[in-house]
Design an enzyme around this catalytic site. Structure first.
Site, PDB file in Angstrom:
ATOM      1  N   HIS A  83       9.109  -4.333  -2.827  1.00 14.76           N
ATOM      2  CA  HIS A  83       8.314  -4.518  -1.612  1.00 14.76           C
ATOM      3  C   HIS A  83       9.177  -4.966  -0.439  1.00 14.76           C
ATOM      4  O   HIS A  83      10.082  -5.779  -0.596  1.00 14.76           O
ATOM      5  CB  HIS A  83       7.225  -5.558  -1.887  1.00 14.76           C
ATOM      6  CG  HIS A  83       6.276  -5.779  -0.750  1.00 14.76           C
ATOM      7  ND1 HIS A  83       5.264  -4.906  -0.447  1.00 14.76           N
ATOM      8  CD2 HIS A  83       6.201  -6.776   0.164  1.00 14.76           C
ATOM      9  CE1 HIS A  83       4.584  -5.363   0.598  1.00 14.76           C
ATOM     10  NE2 HIS A  83       5.140  -6.487   0.989  1.00 14.76           N
ATOM     11  N   ASP A 107       0.817  -1.210   0.000  1.00 16.10           N
ATOM     12  CA  ASP A 107       0.000   0.000   0.000  1.00 16.10           C
ATOM     13  C   ASP A 107       0.854   1.264   0.000  1.00 16.10           C
ATOM     14  O   ASP A 107       0.427   2.305   0.493  1.00 16.10           O
ATOM     15  CB  ASP A 107      -0.927  -0.003   1.223  1.00 16.10           C
ATOM     16  CG  ASP A 107      -0.154  -0.140   2.526  1.00 16.10           C
ATOM     17  OD1 ASP A 107       1.102  -0.216   2.473  1.00 16.10           O
ATOM     18  OD2 ASP A 107      -0.787  -0.168   3.593  1.00 16.10           O
ATOM     19  N   HIS A 143      -1.003  -8.022  -4.518  1.00 12.74           N
ATOM     20  CA  HIS A 143       0.007  -9.008  -4.905  1.00 12.74           C
ATOM     21  C   HIS A 143       1.395  -8.376  -4.802  1.00 12.74           C
ATOM     22  O   HIS A 143       1.622  -7.295  -5.340  1.00 12.74           O
ATOM     23  CB  HIS A 143      -0.223  -9.496  -6.336  1.00 12.74           C
ATOM     24  CG  HIS A 143      -1.544 -10.166  -6.526  1.00 12.74           C
ATOM     25  ND1 HIS A 143      -2.069 -10.465  -7.769  1.00 12.74           N
ATOM     26  CD2 HIS A 143      -2.455 -10.614  -5.618  1.00 12.74           C
ATOM     27  CE1 HIS A 143      -3.250 -11.059  -7.614  1.00 12.74           C
ATOM     28  NE2 HIS A 143      -3.492 -11.149  -6.331  1.00 12.74           N
ATOM     29  N   CYS A 183       4.751  -0.195   2.874  1.00 12.48           N
ATOM     30  CA  CYS A 183       5.200  -1.493   3.381  1.00 12.48           C
ATOM     31  C   CYS A 183       6.459  -1.375   4.241  1.00 12.48           C
ATOM     32  O   CYS A 183       6.623  -2.117   5.214  1.00 12.48           O
ATOM     33  CB  CYS A 183       5.426  -2.478   2.236  1.00 12.48           C
ATOM     34  SG  CYS A 183       6.611  -1.915   0.980  1.00 12.48           S
TER      35      CYS A 183
END
EC number: 3.4.19.12
Length: 301
Positions: free
Chosen positions: A220, A110, A295, A113
Protein backbone atom coordinates in the site's frame (compact mmCIF):
# COMPACT_ATOMS: atom_id res chain seq x y z
CA UNK A 1 28.66 19.21 8.94
CA UNK A 2 27.39 17.71 12.17
CA UNK A 3 24.15 15.72 12.03
CA UNK A 4 22.91 15.29 15.59
CA UNK A 5 19.72 14.02 17.18
CA UNK A 6 18.37 16.18 19.99
CA UNK A 7 16.32 13.99 22.35
CA UNK A 8 14.05 15.11 25.20
CA UNK A 9 11.34 13.38 27.18
CA UNK A 10 8.82 14.77 24.67
CA UNK A 11 10.48 13.34 21.56
CA UNK A 12 13.51 13.76 19.32
CA UNK A 13 14.55 16.14 16.57
CA UNK A 14 17.22 16.08 13.87
CA UNK A 15 19.66 18.95 14.39
CA UNK A 16 21.58 20.22 11.38
CA UNK A 17 23.49 23.34 10.41
CA UNK A 18 26.29 22.92 12.96
CA UNK A 19 29.97 22.10 12.41
CA UNK A 20 32.87 21.37 14.73
CA UNK A 21 33.78 25.05 14.33
CA UNK A 22 30.38 26.15 15.70
CA UNK A 23 30.47 27.63 19.17
CA UNK A 24 28.65 26.40 22.27
CA UNK A 25 26.17 29.28 22.14
CA UNK A 26 25.10 28.25 18.61
CA UNK A 27 24.44 24.73 19.90
CA UNK A 28 22.39 26.04 22.84
CA UNK A 29 20.38 28.34 20.60
CA UNK A 30 19.62 25.48 18.21
CA UNK A 31 18.53 23.28 21.13
CA UNK A 32 16.23 26.04 22.42
CA UNK A 33 14.74 26.45 18.94
CA UNK A 34 13.97 22.71 18.68
CA UNK A 35 12.92 21.94 22.26
CA UNK A 36 11.72 25.19 23.82
CA UNK A 37 14.14 24.77 26.75
CA UNK A 38 15.87 28.14 27.43
CA UNK A 39 19.65 28.21 27.05
CA UNK A 40 20.27 29.08 30.72
CA UNK A 41 18.53 25.97 32.07
CA UNK A 42 19.69 23.37 29.56
CA UNK A 43 21.44 20.21 30.73
CA UNK A 44 22.99 18.52 27.68
CA UNK A 45 24.37 14.99 27.90
CA UNK A 46 26.09 12.71 25.40
CA UNK A 47 27.44 9.14 25.29
CA UNK A 48 26.47 5.97 27.12
CA UNK A 49 26.01 6.13 29.96
CA UNK A 50 25.09 9.78 29.33
CA UNK A 51 27.50 12.32 30.83
CA UNK A 52 26.87 16.04 31.17
CA UNK A 53 28.80 18.53 29.06
CA UNK A 54 30.27 21.63 30.65
CA UNK A 55 28.92 24.29 28.30
CA UNK A 56 29.42 27.38 30.45
CA UNK A 57 31.86 28.91 27.95
CA UNK A 58 29.56 30.01 25.14
CA UNK A 59 32.50 30.96 22.88
CA UNK A 60 34.15 27.53 22.99
CA UNK A 61 34.10 25.47 19.81
CA UNK A 62 32.27 22.13 19.57
CA UNK A 63 35.54 20.50 18.38
CA UNK A 64 36.73 20.79 21.98
CA UNK A 65 33.93 18.50 23.18
CA UNK A 66 33.32 14.75 22.66
CA UNK A 67 30.60 15.37 20.05
CA UNK A 68 30.67 13.70 16.65
CA UNK A 69 28.22 13.50 13.76
CA UNK A 70 25.47 10.93 14.40
CA UNK A 71 25.51 11.39 18.19
CA UNK A 72 22.30 11.71 20.20
CA UNK A 73 22.26 14.66 22.59
CA UNK A 74 19.99 14.13 25.60
CA UNK A 75 18.55 17.44 26.78
CA UNK A 76 16.88 18.07 30.13
CA UNK A 77 15.71 21.18 31.91
CA UNK A 78 17.62 21.85 35.12
CA UNK A 79 14.93 22.39 37.71
CA UNK A 80 17.29 23.95 40.27
CA UNK A 81 18.15 26.87 38.01
CA UNK A 82 15.83 29.88 37.76
CA UNK A 83 14.50 30.50 34.30
CA UNK A 84 15.50 33.83 32.76
CA UNK A 85 12.85 36.43 33.52
CA UNK A 86 11.56 38.96 31.02
CA UNK A 87 11.52 42.62 31.93
CA UNK A 88 8.17 43.30 33.66
CA UNK A 89 7.21 45.94 31.09
CA UNK A 90 7.68 43.53 28.18
CA UNK A 91 4.86 41.23 27.11
CA UNK A 92 6.20 37.75 26.44
CA UNK A 93 5.01 36.14 23.23
CA UNK A 94 3.47 32.75 24.05
CA UNK A 95 5.43 29.79 22.71
CA UNK A 96 3.70 27.57 20.18
CA UNK A 97 2.69 24.32 21.83
CA UNK A 98 3.12 22.18 18.74
CA UNK A 99 5.68 22.08 15.95
CA UNK A 100 5.04 20.76 12.44
CA UNK A 101 5.68 17.04 12.04
CA UNK A 102 5.86 14.74 9.05
CA UNK A 103 2.98 12.26 9.09
CA UNK A 104 1.21 9.67 6.96
CA UNK A 105 -2.14 10.61 5.42
CA UNK A 106 -4.02 7.32 4.95
CA UNK A 107 -5.90 6.81 1.68
CA UNK A 108 -8.28 3.95 0.78
CA UNK A 109 -7.01 0.50 -0.16
CA UNK A 110 -8.97 0.30 -3.40
CA UNK A 111 -6.26 -0.80 -5.89
CA UNK A 112 -5.68 2.87 -6.75
CA UNK A 113 -3.79 4.02 -3.64
CA UNK A 114 -0.74 5.06 -5.68
CA UNK A 115 -2.76 7.31 -7.96
CA UNK A 116 -4.77 8.79 -5.08
CA UNK A 117 -1.57 9.43 -3.11
CA UNK A 118 0.30 11.09 -5.98
CA UNK A 119 -2.67 13.27 -6.84
CA UNK A 120 -2.99 14.30 -3.17
CA UNK A 121 0.60 15.45 -2.80
CA UNK A 122 1.02 17.19 -6.16
CA UNK A 123 -2.25 19.08 -5.61
CA UNK A 124 -0.98 20.41 -2.28
CA UNK A 125 -3.07 18.27 0.05
CA UNK A 126 -6.38 18.22 -1.82
CA UNK A 127 -8.03 14.81 -1.46
CA UNK A 128 -9.89 13.73 -4.58
CA UNK A 129 -11.03 10.08 -4.30
CA UNK A 130 -12.34 9.98 -7.87
CA UNK A 131 -9.05 10.99 -9.50
CA UNK A 132 -7.79 7.47 -10.29
CA UNK A 133 -9.55 6.84 -13.65
CA UNK A 134 -8.28 10.15 -14.99
CA UNK A 135 -4.72 9.43 -13.85
CA UNK A 136 -4.82 5.90 -15.28
CA UNK A 137 -6.02 7.35 -18.59
CA UNK A 138 -3.25 9.96 -18.50
CA UNK A 139 -0.59 7.27 -18.06
CA UNK A 140 -2.08 5.17 -20.88
CA UNK A 141 -2.06 8.21 -23.17
CA UNK A 142 1.60 9.00 -22.40
CA UNK A 143 2.66 5.36 -22.92
CA UNK A 144 0.71 4.89 -26.16
CA UNK A 145 2.15 8.11 -27.61
CA UNK A 146 5.72 6.84 -27.27
CA UNK A 147 5.90 3.11 -28.09
CA UNK A 148 9.67 3.31 -28.58
CA UNK A 149 10.40 4.52 -25.05
CA UNK A 150 7.66 2.34 -23.58
CA UNK A 151 8.36 -0.95 -25.27
CA UNK A 152 7.56 -4.47 -24.12
CA UNK A 153 11.06 -4.71 -22.63
CA UNK A 154 10.21 -1.80 -20.32
CA UNK A 155 6.57 -2.57 -19.60
CA UNK A 156 6.67 -6.36 -19.34
CA UNK A 157 3.86 -6.55 -21.88
CA UNK A 158 3.15 -4.98 -25.25
CA UNK A 159 2.44 -1.26 -25.36
CA UNK A 160 -1.17 -1.88 -26.36
CA UNK A 161 -1.71 -4.56 -23.69
CA UNK A 162 -0.25 -2.29 -21.03
CA UNK A 163 -2.52 0.63 -21.95
CA UNK A 164 -5.57 -1.62 -21.66
CA UNK A 165 -4.27 -3.10 -18.41
CA UNK A 166 -3.48 0.17 -16.61
CA UNK A 167 -6.95 1.58 -17.32
CA UNK A 168 -8.58 -1.24 -15.33
CA UNK A 169 -9.62 -0.35 -11.78
CA UNK A 170 -8.29 -3.61 -10.32
CA UNK A 171 -4.64 -3.13 -11.33
CA UNK A 172 -1.94 -1.70 -9.10
CA UNK A 173 0.54 1.03 -9.91
CA UNK A 174 4.26 0.77 -9.17
CA UNK A 175 7.66 2.07 -10.20
CA UNK A 176 6.81 2.50 -13.90
CA UNK A 177 3.77 4.61 -13.10
CA UNK A 178 5.63 6.69 -10.49
CA UNK A 179 8.36 7.43 -13.06
CA UNK A 180 5.79 8.53 -15.65
CA UNK A 181 3.95 10.75 -13.16
CA UNK A 182 7.22 12.32 -11.99
CA UNK A 183 7.96 13.43 -15.56
CA UNK A 184 4.40 14.63 -16.16
CA UNK A 185 4.20 16.72 -12.98
CA UNK A 186 7.82 17.89 -13.27
CA UNK A 187 8.63 17.01 -9.68
CA UNK A 188 10.76 14.54 -7.79
CA UNK A 189 8.64 11.77 -6.26
CA UNK A 190 10.33 10.09 -3.30
CA UNK A 191 8.98 6.70 -2.21
CA UNK A 192 10.04 5.66 1.31
CA UNK A 193 10.00 1.88 1.81
CA UNK A 194 9.14 0.78 5.37
CA UNK A 195 10.65 -2.69 4.94
CA UNK A 196 14.11 -1.64 3.76
CA UNK A 197 14.04 1.93 5.17
CA UNK A 198 15.31 3.38 1.91
CA UNK A 199 14.18 6.19 -0.37
CA UNK A 200 13.64 5.61 -4.10
CA UNK A 201 13.87 9.02 -5.78
CA UNK A 202 12.11 9.26 -9.14
CA UNK A 203 13.22 12.29 -11.17
CA UNK A 204 16.26 12.83 -8.92
CA UNK A 205 18.57 13.88 -11.77
CA UNK A 206 16.03 15.80 -13.83
CA UNK A 207 16.64 19.18 -12.19
CA UNK A 208 13.12 19.51 -10.77
CA UNK A 209 12.67 22.12 -8.04
CA UNK A 210 9.77 20.40 -6.25
CA UNK A 211 9.67 17.21 -4.19
CA UNK A 212 6.74 15.14 -2.90
CA UNK A 213 6.82 12.10 -0.62
CA UNK A 214 5.01 8.74 -0.46
CA UNK A 215 5.41 5.88 2.01
CA UNK A 216 5.14 2.26 0.86
CA UNK A 217 4.75 -0.90 2.98
CA UNK A 218 5.12 -3.54 0.27
CA UNK A 219 1.47 -3.40 -0.78
CA UNK A 220 0.00 0.00 0.00
CA UNK A 221 1.01 3.60 -0.77
CA UNK A 222 0.09 6.60 1.38
CA UNK A 223 1.06 10.27 0.96
CA UNK A 224 3.27 12.03 3.50
CA UNK A 225 2.58 15.55 4.67
CA UNK A 226 3.94 18.03 7.20
CA UNK A 227 1.18 19.00 9.62
CA UNK A 228 0.85 20.88 12.90
CA UNK A 229 -1.14 18.86 15.47
CA UNK A 230 -4.17 20.70 16.80
CA UNK A 231 -3.82 23.49 14.26
CA UNK A 232 -6.02 24.66 11.40
CA UNK A 233 -2.94 25.36 9.26
CA UNK A 234 -3.27 23.38 5.98
CA UNK A 235 -0.80 20.50 5.62
CA UNK A 236 2.28 20.90 3.42
CA UNK A 237 2.87 18.24 0.77
CA UNK A 238 5.24 19.97 -1.66
CA UNK A 239 8.84 20.59 -0.60
CA UNK A 240 12.03 21.89 -2.17
CA UNK A 241 14.11 19.26 -3.94
CA UNK A 242 17.08 20.53 -1.90
CA UNK A 243 15.34 19.90 1.43
CA UNK A 244 17.26 16.90 2.73
CA UNK A 245 15.92 17.40 6.25
CA UNK A 246 12.49 16.28 5.07
CA UNK A 247 14.06 13.12 3.61
CA UNK A 248 15.72 12.37 6.95
CA UNK A 249 12.36 12.80 8.68
CA UNK A 250 10.70 10.48 6.15
CA UNK A 251 13.33 7.83 6.83
CA UNK A 252 12.72 8.17 10.58
CA UNK A 253 9.02 7.60 9.94
CA UNK A 254 9.80 4.51 7.84
CA UNK A 255 12.21 3.17 10.46
CA UNK A 256 9.56 3.56 13.16
CA UNK A 257 7.11 1.59 11.00
CA UNK A 258 9.75 -1.10 10.40
CA UNK A 259 10.41 -1.46 14.13
CA UNK A 260 6.69 -1.95 14.63
CA UNK A 261 6.79 -4.48 11.75
CA UNK A 262 4.36 -2.38 9.73
CA UNK A 263 5.48 -3.71 6.38
CA UNK A 264 4.67 -6.57 4.03
CA UNK A 265 7.42 -8.86 2.75
CA UNK A 266 5.67 -10.19 -0.33
CA UNK A 267 8.37 -12.85 -0.79
CA UNK A 268 7.55 -14.62 2.47
CA UNK A 269 3.78 -14.33 2.43
CA UNK A 270 3.03 -15.00 6.13
CA UNK A 271 1.06 -11.88 7.06
CA UNK A 272 -1.23 -10.52 9.72
CA UNK A 273 -3.59 -7.56 9.52
CA UNK A 274 -2.46 -5.28 12.34
CA UNK A 275 -5.95 -3.75 12.54
CA UNK A 276 -8.17 -6.84 13.03
CA UNK A 277 -5.41 -9.46 13.56
CA UNK A 278 -6.63 -11.64 10.67
CA UNK A 279 -4.01 -14.11 9.45
CA UNK A 280 -3.31 -13.90 5.71
CA UNK A 281 -1.27 -15.89 3.23
CA UNK A 282 0.35 -14.19 0.27
CA UNK A 283 0.01 -10.94 -1.61
CA UNK A 284 -3.31 -11.90 -3.18
CA UNK A 285 -5.08 -12.44 0.16
CA UNK A 286 -3.59 -9.21 1.51
CA UNK A 287 -4.90 -7.27 -1.50
CA UNK A 288 -8.37 -8.81 -1.18
CA UNK A 289 -8.48 -8.18 2.57
CA UNK A 290 -7.41 -4.55 2.07
CA UNK A 291 -10.05 -4.05 -0.60
CA UNK A 292 -12.85 -5.64 1.48
CA UNK A 293 -12.05 -4.01 4.82
CA UNK A 294 -10.07 -0.87 4.07
CA UNK A 295 -7.36 -2.16 6.42
CA UNK A 296 -3.92 -1.27 5.08
CA UNK A 297 -1.61 -1.97 8.01
CA UNK A 298 -0.02 -5.40 7.51
CA UNK A 299 2.82 -7.00 9.44
CA UNK A 300 5.02 -9.98 8.74
CA UNK A 301 4.34 -12.99 10.99
Amino acid sequence: MLRLRCKTKNGSHIMQGLTHQSCVQELKSKVEELTGIPCDVQKIMVGYPPSSLDLRNGDAHLKDYPIKSGDTLIVEEEKNKPKPQDHPTVTKTPRLEASPVLARRVVPADNSCLFTSVNYVVEGGVYEPSCAPEMRGLIAQIVSSNPTAYSEAVLGKSNEEYCTWIRRDDTWGGAIEVSILSKFYQCEICVVDTQTVRVDRFGEDAGYHKRVLLIYDGIHYDPLQKETPGSDVPPQTIFSSTDDVILAQALELADEARRKRQFTDVNRFALRCMVCQTGLVGQKEAREHAKETGHTNFGEV
